[in-house]
Design a protein around this motif. Sequence first.
Motif, PDB file in Angstrom:
ATOM      1  N   MET A  77       0.826  -1.187   0.000  1.00 21.75           N
ATOM      2  CA  MET A  77       0.000   0.000   0.000  1.00 21.75           C
ATOM      3  C   MET A  77       0.866   1.244   0.000  1.00 21.75           C
ATOM      4  O   MET A  77       1.985   1.237   0.426  1.00 21.75           O
ATOM      5  N   SER A  78       0.255   2.323  -0.406  1.00 19.76           N
ATOM      6  CA  SER A  78       0.941   3.603  -0.494  1.00 19.76           C
ATOM      7  C   SER A  78       1.101   4.210   0.890  1.00 19.76           C
ATOM      8  O   SER A  78       0.314   3.969   1.802  1.00 19.76           O
ATOM      9  N   GLU A  79       2.115   5.051   1.048  1.00 18.49           N
ATOM     10  CA  GLU A  79       2.342   5.708   2.328  1.00 18.49           C
ATOM     11  C   GLU A  79       1.430   6.915   2.509  1.00 18.49           C
ATOM     12  O   GLU A  79       1.199   7.357   3.625  1.00 18.49           O
ATOM     13  N   HIS A  80       0.929   7.455   1.408  1.00 16.67           N
ATOM     14  CA  HIS A  80       0.083   8.645   1.465  1.00 16.67           C
ATOM     15  C   HIS A  80      -1.384   8.234   1.537  1.00 16.67           C
ATOM     16  O   HIS A  80      -1.808   7.306   0.861  1.00 16.67           O
ATOM     17  N   PRO A  81      -2.178   8.962   2.333  1.00 19.24           N
ATOM     18  CA  PRO A  81      -3.612   8.654   2.366  1.00 19.24           C
ATOM     19  C   PRO A  81      -4.236   9.003   1.006  1.00 19.24           C
ATOM     20  O   PRO A  81      -3.772   9.892   0.318  1.00 19.24           O
ATOM     21  N   PRO A  82      -5.279   8.287   0.603  1.00 22.67           N
ATOM     22  CA  PRO A  82      -5.903   8.560  -0.688  1.00 22.67           C
ATOM     23  C   PRO A  82      -6.579   9.932  -0.714  1.00 22.67           C
ATOM     24  O   PRO A  82      -6.989  10.448   0.314  1.00 22.67           O
ATOM     25  N   GLN A  83      -6.672  10.482  -1.900  1.00 20.93           N
ATOM     26  CA  GLN A  83      -7.321  11.777  -2.099  1.00 20.93           C
ATOM     27  C   GLN A  83      -8.825  11.602  -2.202  1.00 20.93           C
ATOM     28  O   GLN A  83      -9.312  10.593  -2.684  1.00 20.93           O
ATOM     29  N   GLY A  84      -9.554  12.592  -1.756  1.00 23.65           N
ATOM     30  CA  GLY A  84     -10.996  12.610  -1.949  1.00 23.65           C
ATOM     31  C   GLY A  84     -11.759  11.655  -1.061  1.00 23.65           C
ATOM     32  O   GLY A  84     -11.404  11.419   0.085  1.00 23.65           O
ATOM     33  N   ASP A  85     -12.775  11.071  -1.638  1.00 23.70           N
ATOM     34  CA  ASP A  85     -13.720  10.253  -0.887  1.00 23.70           C
ATOM     35  C   ASP A  85     -13.480   8.765  -1.054  1.00 23.70           C
ATOM     36  O   ASP A  85     -14.416   7.979  -1.110  1.00 23.70           O
ATOM     37  N   TYR A  86     -12.254   8.353  -1.119  1.00 23.98           N
ATOM     38  CA  TYR A  86     -11.903   6.942  -1.290  1.00 23.98           C
ATOM     39  C   TYR A  86     -11.140   6.458  -0.073  1.00 23.98           C
ATOM     40  O   TYR A  86     -10.427   7.207   0.571  1.00 23.98           O
ATOM     41  N   ASP A  87     -11.282   5.171   0.241  1.00 27.54           N
ATOM     42  CA  ASP A  87     -10.498   4.625   1.344  1.00 27.54           C
ATOM     43  C   ASP A  87      -9.130   4.186   0.828  1.00 27.54           C
ATOM     44  O   ASP A  87      -8.818   4.359  -0.344  1.00 27.54           O
ATOM     45  N   GLU A  88      -8.328   3.609   1.692  1.00 27.82           N
ATOM     46  CA  GLU A  88      -6.959   3.235   1.340  1.00 27.82           C
ATOM     47  C   GLU A  88      -6.894   2.222   0.202  1.00 27.82           C
ATOM     48  O   GLU A  88      -5.940   2.181  -0.561  1.00 27.82           O
ATOM     49  N   SER A  89      -7.936   1.403   0.060  1.00 28.89           N
ATOM     50  CA  SER A  89      -7.920   0.392  -0.995  1.00 28.89           C
ATOM     51  C   SER A  89      -8.537   0.914  -2.300  1.00 28.89           C
ATOM     52  O   SER A  89      -8.666   0.165  -3.265  1.00 28.89           O
ATOM     53  N   GLY A  90      -8.949   2.209  -2.325  1.00 28.81           N
ATOM     54  CA  GLY A  90      -9.475   2.795  -3.547  1.00 28.81           C
ATOM     55  C   GLY A  90     -10.968   2.662  -3.727  1.00 28.81           C
ATOM     56  O   GLY A  90     -11.501   2.934  -4.798  1.00 28.81           O
ATOM     57  N   VAL A  91     -11.676   2.250  -2.682  1.00 33.25           N
ATOM     58  CA  VAL A  91     -13.125   2.088  -2.760  1.00 33.25           C
ATOM     59  C   VAL A  91     -13.789   3.411  -2.366  1.00 33.25           C
ATOM     60  O   VAL A  91     -13.449   3.990  -1.339  1.00 33.25           O
ATOM     61  N   PRO A  92     -14.739   3.915  -3.174  1.00 31.73           N
ATOM     62  CA  PRO A  92     -15.391   5.179  -2.832  1.00 31.73           C
ATOM     63  C   PRO A  92     -16.300   5.024  -1.618  1.00 31.73           C
ATOM     64  O   PRO A  92     -16.852   3.960  -1.375  1.00 31.73           O
ATOM     65  N   SER A  93     -16.446   6.118  -0.875  1.00 32.33           N
ATOM     66  CA  SER A  93     -17.317   6.090   0.297  1.00 32.33           C
ATOM     67  C   SER A  93     -18.777   6.119  -0.144  1.00 32.33           C
ATOM     68  O   SER A  93     -19.110   6.516  -1.262  1.00 32.33           O
ATOM     69  N   LEU A  94     -19.655   5.709   0.758  1.00 38.35           N
ATOM     70  CA  LEU A  94     -21.082   5.711   0.473  1.00 38.35           C
ATOM     71  C   LEU A  94     -21.568   7.141   0.204  1.00 38.35           C
ATOM     72  O   LEU A  94     -22.366   7.372  -0.703  1.00 38.35           O
ATOM     73  N   ASP A  95     -21.076   8.106   0.989  1.00 42.54           N
ATOM     74  CA  ASP A  95     -21.476   9.501   0.778  1.00 42.54           C
ATOM     75  C   ASP A  95     -21.075   9.986  -0.609  1.00 42.54           C
ATOM     76  O   ASP A  95     -21.833  10.693  -1.276  1.00 42.54           O
ATOM     77  N   TYR A  96     -19.891   9.612  -1.060  1.00 33.70           N
ATOM     78  CA  TYR A  96     -19.415  10.009  -2.383  1.00 33.70           C
ATOM     79  C   TYR A  96     -20.323   9.429  -3.472  1.00 33.70           C
ATOM     80  O   TYR A  96     -20.744  10.135  -4.383  1.00 33.70           O
ATOM     81  N   VAL A  97     -20.646   8.156  -3.352  1.00 36.46           N
ATOM     82  CA  VAL A  97     -21.495   7.489  -4.343  1.00 36.46           C
ATOM     83  C   VAL A  97     -22.898   8.104  -4.318  1.00 36.46           C
ATOM     84  O   VAL A  97     -23.481   8.384  -5.371  1.00 36.46           O
TER      85      VAL A  97
END
Length: 73
Positions: A1-21
């Motif tokens: 995994m990357s050392e940087h937190p993901p941008q926007g409304d995605y979690d560390e694994s790249g899945v969008p949040s429910l609020d974003y969807v």
Amino acid sequence: MSEHPPQGDYDESGVPSLDYVRDKIEGRFATSTGATELTEAGHEAAEIDKQLAEREKAGADRLAEIRRAMRGE
């Protein structure tokens, strides 16, 4: 995994949040609803334009008739 937190409304694994969807779906729905309303308004506006043109023509015809009558034609 990357050392940087993901941008926007995605979690560390790249899945969008429910609020974003949800926001994305609501935005698309609002766009669709707005497009439908504009289309309907366009039809109504065209009908109003047609009625206005008919009234203007009737007014012009009546004015021409009055002018002819005043000239004794």
